[in-house]
Design a protein around this motif. Sequence first.
Motif, PDB file in Angstrom:
ATOM      1  N   TYR A   1      -5.773 -30.479 -25.394  1.00 51.77           N
ATOM      2  CA  TYR A   1      -5.616 -29.750 -24.132  1.00 51.77           C
ATOM      3  C   TYR A   1      -6.430 -28.469 -24.197  1.00 51.77           C
ATOM      4  N   ASP A   2      -6.869 -27.990 -23.029  1.00 53.78           N
ATOM      5  CA  ASP A   2      -7.864 -26.912 -22.966  1.00 53.78           C
ATOM      6  C   ASP A   2      -7.331 -25.501 -23.177  1.00 53.78           C
TER       7      ASP A   2
ATOM      8  N   SER B   1      -2.587 -26.597 -18.155  1.00 56.46           N
ATOM      9  CA  SER B   1      -2.767 -27.225 -16.842  1.00 56.46           C
ATOM     10  C   SER B   1      -2.950 -28.736 -16.970  1.00 56.46           C
ATOM     11  N   SER B   2      -2.686 -29.289 -18.131  1.00 59.47           N
ATOM     12  CA  SER B   2      -2.830 -30.719 -18.424  1.00 59.47           C
ATOM     13  C   SER B   2      -4.279 -31.186 -18.462  1.00 59.47           C
ATOM     14  N   ARG B   3      -5.227 -30.250 -18.502  1.00 55.90           N
ATOM     15  CA  ARG B   3      -6.636 -30.629 -18.616  1.00 55.90           C
ATOM     16  C   ARG B   3      -6.986 -30.818 -20.086  1.00 55.90           C
ATOM     17  N   LYS B   4      -7.685 -31.924 -20.346  1.00 58.86           N
ATOM     18  CA  LYS B   4      -8.102 -32.235 -21.707  1.00 58.86           C
ATOM     19  C   LYS B   4      -9.597 -31.971 -21.867  1.00 58.86           C
TER      20      LYS B   4
END
Length: 163
Positions: free
Chosen positions: A119-120, A124-127
């Motif tokens: 995760y970033d 925010s659930s962004r990978k």
Amino acid sequence: MKPPVYLISACLAGQPVRYDGKAYQHQAIQQLIQQNRAITACPEMLGGLSCPREPAEIRGGTAEDVLAGRAQIMTAQNLDLSQAFIDGAYKTLALAQKNHIKIAVLKENSPSCGRNLIYDGSFSSRKIAGSGITAALLQLHGFQVISELEFFEYLNQRSAHFK
């Protein structure tokens, strides 16, 4: 007795050690453990973190940056868990070395175990492409590290070959 070939993330072996207290159950992994061909480890638990625990993500750099002290592993509430993650990574490395492990099968997306994706850091659930701390440390020490997705793909290809 031959040493185990695999080190596997404990959460993939049915142990409820994920940050949310859950686990995954995979028959192929259970068979490897029963055949003494695999051992399990949860770097986060080895590092002294509790279960369940707040989710954490790498912030400000890569896993290598965390290992070098240039980035952190933080919770959404800005609690720095870097040292616990680093301690767990080194304990996992020692376990792999002691047991002459050939391949580590680690849980994708984890700030400890992610092999290809993590995760970033924004929660925010962004990978993003990247490795977790333990995966990076094991690779730096010459271990082959694969995600559970790569491991299951390999098993599927192998079983298809023998049909």
